[in-house]
Design a protein around this motif. Structure first.
Motif, PDB file in Angstrom:
ATOM      1  N   LEU A 180       0.854  -1.172  -0.118  1.00 19.70           N
ATOM      2  CA  LEU A 180       0.087   0.059  -0.071  1.00 19.70           C
ATOM      3  C   LEU A 180       0.788   1.213  -0.038  1.00 19.70           C
ATOM      4  O   LEU A 180       0.490   2.382  -0.764  1.00 19.70           O
ATOM      5  N   GLU A 181       1.921   1.149   0.679  1.00 21.23           N
ATOM      6  CA  GLU A 181       2.658   2.483   0.761  1.00 21.23           C
ATOM      7  C   GLU A 181       3.512   2.707  -0.448  1.00 21.23           C
ATOM      8  O   GLU A 181       3.697   4.049  -0.935  1.00 21.23           O
ATOM      9  N   ASP A 182       3.995   1.595  -1.494  1.00 28.44           N
ATOM     10  CA  ASP A 182       4.297   1.792  -2.502  1.00 28.44           C
ATOM     11  C   ASP A 182       3.304   2.489  -3.632  1.00 28.44           C
ATOM     12  O   ASP A 182       3.606   3.250  -4.493  1.00 28.44           O
ATOM     13  N   PHE A 183       2.152   2.178  -3.449  1.00 26.37           N
ATOM     14  CA  PHE A 183       1.066   2.384  -4.203  1.00 26.37           C
ATOM     15  C   PHE A 183       0.661   3.879  -4.131  1.00 26.37           C
ATOM     16  O   PHE A 183       0.477   4.548  -4.765  1.00 26.37           O
ATOM     17  N   LYS A 184       0.696   4.356  -2.599  1.00 25.38           N
ATOM     18  CA  LYS A 184       0.665   5.618  -2.311  1.00 25.38           C
ATOM     19  C   LYS A 184       1.892   6.511  -2.845  1.00 25.38           C
ATOM     20  O   LYS A 184       1.486   7.594  -3.111  1.00 25.38           O
ATOM     21  N   ARG A 185       2.833   6.246  -2.929  1.00 22.38           N
ATOM     22  CA  ARG A 185       3.943   6.794  -3.344  1.00 22.38           C
ATOM     23  C   ARG A 185       3.847   7.243  -4.907  1.00 22.38           C
ATOM     24  O   ARG A 185       3.922   8.213  -5.411  1.00 22.38           O
ATOM     25  N   LYS A 186       3.440   6.041  -5.712  1.00 16.80           N
ATOM     26  CA  LYS A 186       3.214   6.240  -7.125  1.00 16.80           C
ATOM     27  C   LYS A 186       2.312   7.208  -7.431  1.00 16.80           C
ATOM     28  O   LYS A 186       2.273   8.272  -8.354  1.00 16.80           O
ATOM     29  N   MET A 187       1.109   7.200  -6.502  1.00 17.04           N
ATOM     30  CA  MET A 187       0.007   8.079  -6.692  1.00 17.04           C
ATOM     31  C   MET A 187       0.607   9.480  -6.538  1.00 17.04           C
ATOM     32  O   MET A 187       0.257  10.452  -7.164  1.00 17.04           O
ATOM     33  N   GLU A 188       1.205   9.807  -5.454  1.00 16.46           N
ATOM     34  CA  GLU A 188       1.837  11.166  -5.009  1.00 16.46           C
ATOM     35  C   GLU A 188       2.825  11.670  -6.109  1.00 16.46           C
ATOM     36  O   GLU A 188       2.842  12.823  -6.233  1.00 16.46           O
ATOM     37  N   GLU A 189       3.339  10.830  -6.760  1.00 15.35           N
ATOM     38  CA  GLU A 189       4.137  11.129  -7.897  1.00 15.35           C
ATOM     39  C   GLU A 189       3.404  11.191  -9.327  1.00 15.35           C
ATOM     40  O   GLU A 189       3.791  11.637 -10.332  1.00 15.35           O
ATOM     41  N   LYS A 239     -14.722   8.457 -12.947  1.00  6.12           N
ATOM     42  CA  LYS A 239     -13.850   8.157 -13.826  1.00  6.12           C
ATOM     43  C   LYS A 239     -12.797   7.251 -12.894  1.00  6.12           C
ATOM     44  O   LYS A 239     -12.608   7.300 -11.711  1.00  6.12           O
ATOM     45  N   TRP A 240     -11.935   6.135 -13.733  1.00  8.16           N
ATOM     46  CA  TRP A 240     -11.124   5.274 -13.061  1.00  8.16           C
ATOM     47  C   TRP A 240     -10.138   6.111 -12.263  1.00  8.16           C
ATOM     48  O   TRP A 240      -9.479   5.737 -11.390  1.00  8.16           O
ATOM     49  N   LYS A 241      -9.660   7.293 -13.024  1.00  7.58           N
ATOM     50  CA  LYS A 241      -8.553   8.300 -12.470  1.00  7.58           C
ATOM     51  C   LYS A 241      -8.847   8.645 -10.997  1.00  7.58           C
ATOM     52  O   LYS A 241      -8.186   8.792 -10.285  1.00  7.58           O
ATOM     53  N   GLU A 242     -10.232   8.940 -10.991  1.00 12.87           N
ATOM     54  CA  GLU A 242     -10.818   9.527  -9.632  1.00 12.87           C
ATOM     55  C   GLU A 242     -10.996   8.662  -8.762  1.00 12.87           C
ATOM     56  O   GLU A 242     -10.529   8.755  -7.387  1.00 12.87           O
ATOM     57  N   LEU A 243     -11.162   7.307  -8.942  1.00 11.87           N
ATOM     58  CA  LEU A 243     -11.378   6.319  -8.034  1.00 11.87           C
ATOM     59  C   LEU A 243     -10.111   5.589  -7.653  1.00 11.87           C
ATOM     60  O   LEU A 243      -9.995   5.080  -6.442  1.00 11.87           O
ATOM     61  N   ALA A 244      -8.966   6.060  -8.462  1.00  9.73           N
ATOM     62  CA  ALA A 244      -7.569   5.391  -8.002  1.00  9.73           C
ATOM     63  C   ALA A 244      -7.226   6.262  -6.813  1.00  9.73           C
ATOM     64  O   ALA A 244      -6.517   5.445  -5.858  1.00  9.73           O
ATOM     65  N   TYR A 245      -7.569   7.611  -6.565  1.00  4.93           N
ATOM     66  CA  TYR A 245      -7.488   8.441  -5.566  1.00  4.93           C
ATOM     67  C   TYR A 245      -8.244   7.918  -4.175  1.00  4.93           C
ATOM     68  O   TYR A 245      -7.706   8.355  -2.954  1.00  4.93           O
ATOM     69  N   THR A 246      -9.139   6.806  -4.433  1.00  3.05           N
ATOM     70  CA  THR A 246      -9.713   6.415  -3.042  1.00  3.05           C
ATOM     71  C   THR A 246      -9.329   5.185  -2.617  1.00  3.05           C
ATOM     72  O   THR A 246      -9.600   4.842  -1.509  1.00  3.05           O
ATOM     73  N   LEU A 247      -8.493   4.609  -3.139  1.00  5.67           N
ATOM     74  CA  LEU A 247      -7.936   2.984  -3.185  1.00  5.67           C
ATOM     75  C   LEU A 247      -7.197   3.099  -1.803  1.00  5.67           C
ATOM     76  O   LEU A 247      -7.191   2.243  -1.084  1.00  5.67           O
ATOM     77  N   TYR A 248      -6.386   4.035  -1.649  1.00  8.01           N
ATOM     78  CA  TYR A 248      -5.557   4.003  -0.329  1.00  8.01           C
ATOM     79  C   TYR A 248      -6.342   4.099   0.660  1.00  8.01           C
ATOM     80  O   TYR A 248      -6.101   3.056   1.739  1.00  8.01           O
ATOM     81  N   ASP A 249      -7.339   4.854   0.716  1.00  7.14           N
ATOM     82  CA  ASP A 249      -8.127   5.111   1.942  1.00  7.14           C
ATOM     83  C   ASP A 249      -8.985   3.830   2.186  1.00  7.14           C
ATOM     84  O   ASP A 249      -9.568   3.250   3.160  1.00  7.14           O
TER      85      ASP A 249
END
Length: 337
Positions: A180-189, A239-249
Protein backbone atom coordinates in the motif's frame (compact mmCIF):
# COMPACT_ATOMS: atom_id res chain seq x y z
CA UNK A 1 24.76 -36.26 -45.73
CA UNK A 2 25.93 -32.72 -45.09
CA UNK A 3 23.45 -30.65 -43.07
CA UNK A 4 22.37 -27.28 -44.36
CA UNK A 5 23.49 -24.30 -42.29
CA UNK A 6 20.18 -22.57 -42.90
CA UNK A 7 17.52 -22.53 -40.18
CA UNK A 8 14.15 -23.92 -41.15
CA UNK A 9 11.49 -21.44 -42.11
CA UNK A 10 7.90 -21.35 -40.85
CA UNK A 11 5.24 -20.21 -43.34
CA UNK A 12 8.06 -19.01 -45.51
CA UNK A 13 9.54 -16.88 -42.71
CA UNK A 14 12.92 -17.31 -41.05
CA UNK A 15 12.58 -18.95 -37.66
CA UNK A 16 13.55 -15.80 -35.75
CA UNK A 17 10.95 -13.76 -37.59
CA UNK A 18 8.24 -16.40 -37.13
CA UNK A 19 9.01 -16.40 -33.39
CA UNK A 20 8.81 -12.61 -33.25
CA UNK A 21 5.45 -12.64 -35.08
CA UNK A 22 4.17 -15.27 -32.64
CA UNK A 23 5.16 -13.17 -29.62
CA UNK A 24 3.47 -10.10 -31.11
CA UNK A 25 0.26 -12.05 -31.78
CA UNK A 26 0.20 -13.41 -28.22
CA UNK A 27 0.74 -9.94 -26.72
CA UNK A 28 -1.92 -8.51 -29.03
CA UNK A 29 -4.44 -11.14 -27.91
CA UNK A 30 -3.61 -10.59 -24.23
CA UNK A 31 -3.89 -6.84 -24.73
CA UNK A 32 -7.41 -7.18 -26.13
CA UNK A 33 -8.44 -9.29 -23.15
CA UNK A 34 -6.95 -6.76 -20.71
CA UNK A 35 -8.63 -3.83 -22.46
CA UNK A 36 -11.93 -5.68 -22.23
CA UNK A 37 -11.40 -6.00 -18.48
CA UNK A 38 -10.48 -2.31 -18.18
CA UNK A 39 -13.22 -0.94 -20.42
CA UNK A 40 -15.32 1.80 -18.80
CA UNK A 41 -18.91 1.10 -17.81
CA UNK A 42 -20.84 3.96 -19.36
CA UNK A 43 -24.16 2.77 -17.94
CA UNK A 44 -25.55 5.89 -16.33
CA UNK A 45 -28.43 7.10 -14.20
CA UNK A 46 -31.59 7.87 -16.18
CA UNK A 47 -34.86 9.66 -15.55
CA UNK A 48 -36.08 6.83 -13.30
CA UNK A 49 -33.64 7.97 -10.62
CA UNK A 50 -33.92 10.85 -8.21
CA UNK A 51 -30.95 12.42 -6.48
CA UNK A 52 -30.66 13.20 -2.78
CA UNK A 53 -28.19 13.71 0.04
CA UNK A 54 -27.76 13.48 3.79
CA UNK A 55 -25.31 15.13 6.14
CA UNK A 56 -23.08 12.85 8.17
CA UNK A 57 -22.15 13.48 11.79
CA UNK A 58 -19.01 15.45 10.92
CA UNK A 59 -20.83 17.62 8.37
CA UNK A 60 -19.74 15.70 5.26
CA UNK A 61 -22.33 15.48 2.47
CA UNK A 62 -23.23 11.94 1.42
CA UNK A 63 -25.01 11.91 -1.92
CA UNK A 64 -27.18 9.12 -3.28
CA UNK A 65 -29.41 8.01 -6.15
CA UNK A 66 -32.85 6.53 -5.53
CA UNK A 67 -35.00 4.20 -7.64
CA UNK A 68 -38.00 1.90 -7.18
CA UNK A 69 -40.78 1.51 -4.66
CA UNK A 70 -41.38 -0.55 -1.54
CA UNK A 71 -39.27 -1.07 1.61
CA UNK A 72 -35.89 0.61 1.63
CA UNK A 73 -32.66 -1.12 0.61
CA UNK A 74 -29.24 0.56 0.72
CA UNK A 75 -26.45 -0.68 -1.56
CA UNK A 76 -22.88 -0.16 -0.31
CA UNK A 77 -20.35 -0.33 -3.16
CA UNK A 78 -16.80 -1.63 -2.91
CA UNK A 79 -13.34 -0.31 -3.65
CA UNK A 80 -12.60 1.28 -7.05
CA UNK A 81 -16.38 1.68 -7.38
CA UNK A 82 -19.08 4.30 -6.96
CA UNK A 83 -22.88 4.32 -6.93
CA UNK A 84 -22.91 3.81 -10.70
CA UNK A 85 -21.23 0.42 -10.34
CA UNK A 86 -24.49 -1.24 -9.29
CA UNK A 87 -27.06 0.47 -11.47
CA UNK A 88 -28.24 -2.80 -13.02
CA UNK A 89 -28.46 -4.52 -9.64
CA UNK A 90 -30.59 -1.64 -8.37
CA UNK A 91 -32.89 -1.87 -11.38
CA UNK A 92 -33.30 -5.62 -10.88
CA UNK A 93 -34.50 -4.89 -7.33
CA UNK A 94 -36.53 -1.75 -8.01
CA UNK A 95 -39.91 -3.46 -8.55
CA UNK A 96 -39.81 -4.69 -4.96
CA UNK A 97 -37.68 -2.16 -3.07
CA UNK A 98 -36.84 1.51 -2.91
CA UNK A 99 -33.15 1.22 -3.62
CA UNK A 100 -30.60 3.79 -2.47
CA UNK A 101 -27.20 3.78 -4.17
CA UNK A 102 -24.90 6.15 -2.34
CA UNK A 103 -21.43 7.35 -3.21
CA UNK A 104 -19.18 6.57 -0.31
CA UNK A 105 -16.84 9.33 0.85
CA UNK A 106 -14.26 10.61 -1.60
CA UNK A 107 -16.17 10.13 -4.85
CA UNK A 108 -19.15 11.16 -6.92
CA UNK A 109 -21.89 13.07 -5.12
CA UNK A 110 -20.25 12.82 -1.70
CA UNK A 111 -17.70 14.92 0.14
CA UNK A 112 -14.02 14.11 0.86
CA UNK A 113 -12.65 11.40 3.15
CA UNK A 114 -11.39 13.91 5.70
CA UNK A 115 -8.25 13.74 7.80
CA UNK A 116 -9.46 11.13 10.31
CA UNK A 117 -11.11 8.68 7.94
CA UNK A 118 -11.90 5.30 9.52
CA UNK A 119 -14.55 2.60 9.77
CA UNK A 120 -16.31 4.82 12.31
CA UNK A 121 -16.78 7.50 9.64
CA UNK A 122 -18.31 4.90 7.33
CA UNK A 123 -20.70 3.90 10.12
CA UNK A 124 -21.73 7.52 10.65
CA UNK A 125 -22.35 7.99 6.93
CA UNK A 126 -24.46 4.84 6.64
CA UNK A 127 -26.29 5.66 9.87
CA UNK A 128 -27.29 9.07 8.49
CA UNK A 129 -28.71 7.49 5.33
CA UNK A 130 -30.53 4.69 7.16
CA UNK A 131 -32.02 7.20 9.59
CA UNK A 132 -33.28 9.54 6.87
CA UNK A 133 -34.80 6.78 4.74
CA UNK A 134 -36.02 4.47 7.50
CA UNK A 135 -34.22 1.59 5.81
CA UNK A 136 -33.67 -1.77 7.54
CA UNK A 137 -32.11 -3.76 4.69
CA UNK A 138 -28.57 -3.33 3.35
CA UNK A 139 -26.27 -4.92 0.79
CA UNK A 140 -22.50 -4.55 0.61
CA UNK A 141 -19.74 -5.92 -1.61
CA UNK A 142 -15.99 -6.15 -0.99
CA UNK A 143 -15.03 -3.08 1.08
CA UNK A 144 -18.72 -2.24 1.12
CA UNK A 145 -19.33 -5.76 2.40
CA UNK A 146 -16.89 -5.13 5.24
CA UNK A 147 -18.76 -1.92 6.04
CA UNK A 148 -22.12 -3.73 5.90
CA UNK A 149 -20.77 -6.47 8.16
CA UNK A 150 -19.60 -3.92 10.73
CA UNK A 151 -22.99 -2.22 10.50
CA UNK A 152 -24.77 -5.43 11.54
CA UNK A 153 -23.23 -5.17 15.01
CA UNK A 154 -22.96 -1.38 15.23
CA UNK A 155 -26.15 0.09 13.77
CA UNK A 156 -29.40 -1.02 15.41
CA UNK A 157 -31.45 -0.15 12.31
CA UNK A 158 -30.01 -3.06 10.32
CA UNK A 159 -32.27 -6.11 10.39
CA UNK A 160 -31.12 -7.92 7.24
CA UNK A 161 -27.82 -7.69 5.38
CA UNK A 162 -26.74 -9.39 2.16
CA UNK A 163 -22.94 -9.37 2.16
CA UNK A 164 -20.88 -10.26 -0.91
CA UNK A 165 -17.30 -11.35 -0.16
CA UNK A 166 -16.37 -8.78 2.49
CA UNK A 167 -12.72 -9.84 2.57
CA UNK A 168 -12.55 -9.78 6.36
CA UNK A 169 -8.79 -10.04 6.98
CA UNK A 170 -7.55 -13.51 7.90
CA UNK A 171 -3.83 -13.62 8.62
CA UNK A 172 -3.35 -17.02 7.03
CA UNK A 173 -5.12 -16.30 3.73
CA UNK A 174 -5.40 -12.57 3.09
CA UNK A 175 -2.82 -11.14 0.65
CA UNK A 176 -0.24 -8.95 2.44
CA UNK A 177 -0.96 -5.23 2.46
CA UNK A 178 2.61 -3.95 2.60
CA UNK A 179 2.28 -2.87 -1.04
CA UNK A 180 0.00 0.00 0.00
CA UNK A 181 2.77 2.48 0.78
CA UNK A 182 4.38 1.87 -2.62
CA UNK A 183 0.98 2.48 -4.20
CA UNK A 184 0.62 5.74 -2.27
CA UNK A 185 4.07 6.89 -3.40
CA UNK A 186 3.27 6.21 -7.04
CA UNK A 187 0.02 8.16 -6.73
CA UNK A 188 1.80 11.10 -5.08
CA UNK A 189 4.25 11.10 -7.99
CA UNK A 190 1.34 11.29 -10.44
CA UNK A 191 1.94 7.78 -11.81
CA UNK A 192 -1.74 6.85 -11.70
CA UNK A 193 -1.71 4.17 -14.39
CA UNK A 194 1.39 2.53 -12.94
CA UNK A 195 -0.17 2.59 -9.47
CA UNK A 196 -3.39 0.98 -10.72
CA UNK A 197 -1.57 -1.82 -12.50
CA UNK A 198 0.59 -2.38 -9.43
CA UNK A 199 -2.46 -2.58 -7.15
CA UNK A 200 -4.35 -5.02 -9.40
CA UNK A 201 -1.40 -7.41 -9.40
CA UNK A 202 -0.70 -7.12 -5.67
CA UNK A 203 -4.33 -7.60 -4.62
CA UNK A 204 -4.92 -10.44 -7.09
CA UNK A 205 -8.00 -8.54 -8.31
CA UNK A 206 -6.86 -8.11 -11.90
CA UNK A 207 -7.29 -10.80 -14.56
CA UNK A 208 -4.68 -13.62 -14.46
CA UNK A 209 -3.48 -12.65 -17.95
CA UNK A 210 -1.74 -9.65 -16.36
CA UNK A 211 0.95 -11.99 -15.04
CA UNK A 212 1.86 -12.96 -18.61
CA UNK A 213 2.19 -9.37 -19.86
CA UNK A 214 5.09 -6.92 -19.54
CA UNK A 215 4.46 -4.09 -17.11
CA UNK A 216 5.17 -1.36 -19.69
CA UNK A 217 2.37 -2.70 -21.87
CA UNK A 218 -0.12 -2.89 -19.00
CA UNK A 219 0.69 0.69 -17.97
CA UNK A 220 0.45 1.97 -21.55
CA UNK A 221 -2.97 0.40 -22.08
CA UNK A 222 -4.23 1.70 -18.74
CA UNK A 223 -3.16 5.23 -19.71
CA UNK A 224 -4.94 4.86 -23.05
CA UNK A 225 -8.13 3.63 -21.37
CA UNK A 226 -8.14 6.55 -18.94
CA UNK A 227 -7.68 8.96 -21.85
CA UNK A 228 -10.75 7.41 -23.50
CA UNK A 229 -12.75 8.05 -20.33
CA UNK A 230 -11.70 11.68 -20.36
CA UNK A 231 -13.10 11.99 -23.89
CA UNK A 232 -16.32 10.01 -23.73
CA UNK A 233 -17.53 9.73 -20.13
CA UNK A 234 -21.15 10.90 -19.64
CA UNK A 235 -22.32 13.41 -17.03
CA UNK A 236 -22.06 12.26 -13.40
CA UNK A 237 -19.69 9.46 -14.42
CA UNK A 238 -16.96 8.71 -11.86
CA UNK A 239 -13.76 7.92 -13.76
CA UNK A 240 -11.04 5.37 -13.03
CA UNK A 241 -8.57 8.19 -12.44
CA UNK A 242 -10.81 9.63 -9.70
CA UNK A 243 -11.40 6.21 -8.15
CA UNK A 244 -7.66 5.55 -8.05
CA UNK A 245 -7.33 8.28 -5.44
CA UNK A 246 -9.83 6.46 -3.20
CA UNK A 247 -8.03 3.12 -3.12
CA UNK A 248 -5.52 3.96 -0.41
CA UNK A 249 -8.28 4.94 2.02
CA UNK A 250 -10.38 1.93 1.04
CA UNK A 251 -7.58 -0.51 1.78
CA UNK A 252 -6.85 1.31 5.03
CA UNK A 253 -10.16 -0.09 6.32
CA UNK A 254 -8.86 -3.64 5.90
CA UNK A 255 -5.65 -2.68 7.72
CA UNK A 256 -7.71 -1.13 10.51
CA UNK A 257 -9.84 -4.27 10.87
CA UNK A 258 -6.75 -6.49 10.85
CA UNK A 259 -5.28 -4.50 13.76
CA UNK A 260 -8.46 -4.21 15.82
CA UNK A 261 -9.04 -6.80 18.57
CA UNK A 262 -12.66 -7.06 17.37
CA UNK A 263 -11.71 -7.39 13.70
CA UNK A 264 -11.58 -11.20 13.62
CA UNK A 265 -14.49 -13.41 12.46
CA UNK A 266 -15.17 -14.71 15.98
CA UNK A 267 -15.95 -11.14 17.08
CA UNK A 268 -19.16 -11.30 15.05
CA UNK A 269 -20.62 -14.30 16.91
CA UNK A 270 -23.35 -12.23 18.59
CA UNK A 271 -24.59 -10.26 15.56
CA UNK A 272 -28.40 -10.04 15.86
CA UNK A 273 -29.16 -9.36 12.18
CA UNK A 274 -30.06 -11.98 9.59
CA UNK A 275 -27.23 -12.27 7.10
CA UNK A 276 -26.96 -13.68 3.58
CA UNK A 277 -23.34 -14.44 2.71
CA UNK A 278 -22.83 -14.31 -1.06
CA UNK A 279 -19.85 -15.21 -3.19
CA UNK A 280 -18.82 -16.40 -6.61
CA UNK A 281 -17.48 -19.80 -7.58
CA UNK A 282 -14.74 -18.08 -9.63
CA UNK A 283 -13.57 -15.66 -6.92
CA UNK A 284 -10.05 -15.62 -5.42
CA UNK A 285 -9.35 -18.18 -2.71
CA UNK A 286 -8.80 -15.54 0.00
CA UNK A 287 -12.27 -14.12 -0.62
CA UNK A 288 -13.82 -17.57 -0.26
CA UNK A 289 -11.82 -18.18 2.92
CA UNK A 290 -13.26 -15.03 4.49
CA UNK A 291 -16.81 -16.14 3.68
CA UNK A 292 -16.07 -19.66 4.97
CA UNK A 293 -14.88 -18.27 8.29
CA UNK A 294 -17.90 -16.02 8.75
CA UNK A 295 -20.34 -18.80 7.88
CA UNK A 296 -19.04 -20.79 10.86
CA UNK A 297 -19.39 -17.86 13.27
CA UNK A 298 -22.49 -15.80 12.43
CA UNK A 299 -25.56 -16.98 14.35
CA UNK A 300 -28.24 -16.13 11.76
CA UNK A 301 -26.65 -16.83 8.41
CA UNK A 302 -27.36 -18.37 5.02
CA UNK A 303 -24.54 -19.03 2.56
CA UNK A 304 -24.92 -19.02 -1.24
CA UNK A 305 -22.13 -19.47 -3.77
CA UNK A 306 -23.25 -18.40 -7.24
CA UNK A 307 -21.87 -20.58 -10.08
CA UNK A 308 -19.84 -18.94 -12.83
CA UNK A 309 -19.55 -15.63 -10.98
CA UNK A 310 -16.44 -13.85 -9.68
CA UNK A 311 -15.77 -11.14 -7.08
CA UNK A 312 -17.41 -8.56 -9.35
CA UNK A 313 -20.60 -10.58 -9.74
CA UNK A 314 -22.93 -7.91 -8.36
CA UNK A 315 -21.65 -5.21 -10.72
CA UNK A 316 -22.92 -4.07 -14.10
CA UNK A 317 -22.89 -6.58 -16.95
CA UNK A 318 -20.40 -4.70 -19.09
CA UNK A 319 -17.89 -5.06 -16.25
CA UNK A 320 -18.39 -8.81 -16.04
CA UNK A 321 -21.16 -8.82 -13.45
CA UNK A 322 -24.27 -10.95 -13.36
CA UNK A 323 -26.57 -8.68 -11.35
CA UNK A 324 -29.77 -10.63 -12.09
CA UNK A 325 -28.34 -13.76 -10.43
CA UNK A 326 -27.30 -11.76 -7.37
CA UNK A 327 -30.65 -9.92 -7.25
CA UNK A 328 -32.54 -13.22 -7.33
CA UNK A 329 -30.77 -14.44 -4.21
CA UNK A 330 -31.25 -11.09 -2.49
CA UNK A 331 -34.97 -10.95 -3.23
CA UNK A 332 -35.52 -14.41 -1.77
CA UNK A 333 -33.53 -13.50 1.32
CA UNK A 334 -35.21 -10.17 2.07
CA UNK A 335 -38.68 -11.66 1.50
CA UNK A 336 -38.08 -14.56 3.91
CA UNK A 337 -39.49 -14.31 7.45
Amino acid sequence: MKKSGKKRAFLGLPRWLALAVGVVLVLFTLSLLFLNFMKPSYISFNERYTKGSVTSKDGTTIGYWQIGHGPGLVLVHGGMESAQSHIQLAEALADNYTVYLYDRRGRGLSGPFGEDYSMQKEMEDLDALLTKTGTRNIFGVSTGGLIALEATRTLSQVEKAAIYEPGLPLNESTPPLEWLEDFKRKMEEGKVAEALVFSMIETEMGPPIMLAMPNWLLVSMTKWQMAQEDKYAPENYVKWKELAYTLYDDVSLFIEMRKRPDGKPESFKNVPADILLLGGSDSPAFQKASVDALEKILPHVKRVEIPGVSHGGSGNKDKGGQPEKVAQEMLQFYASP
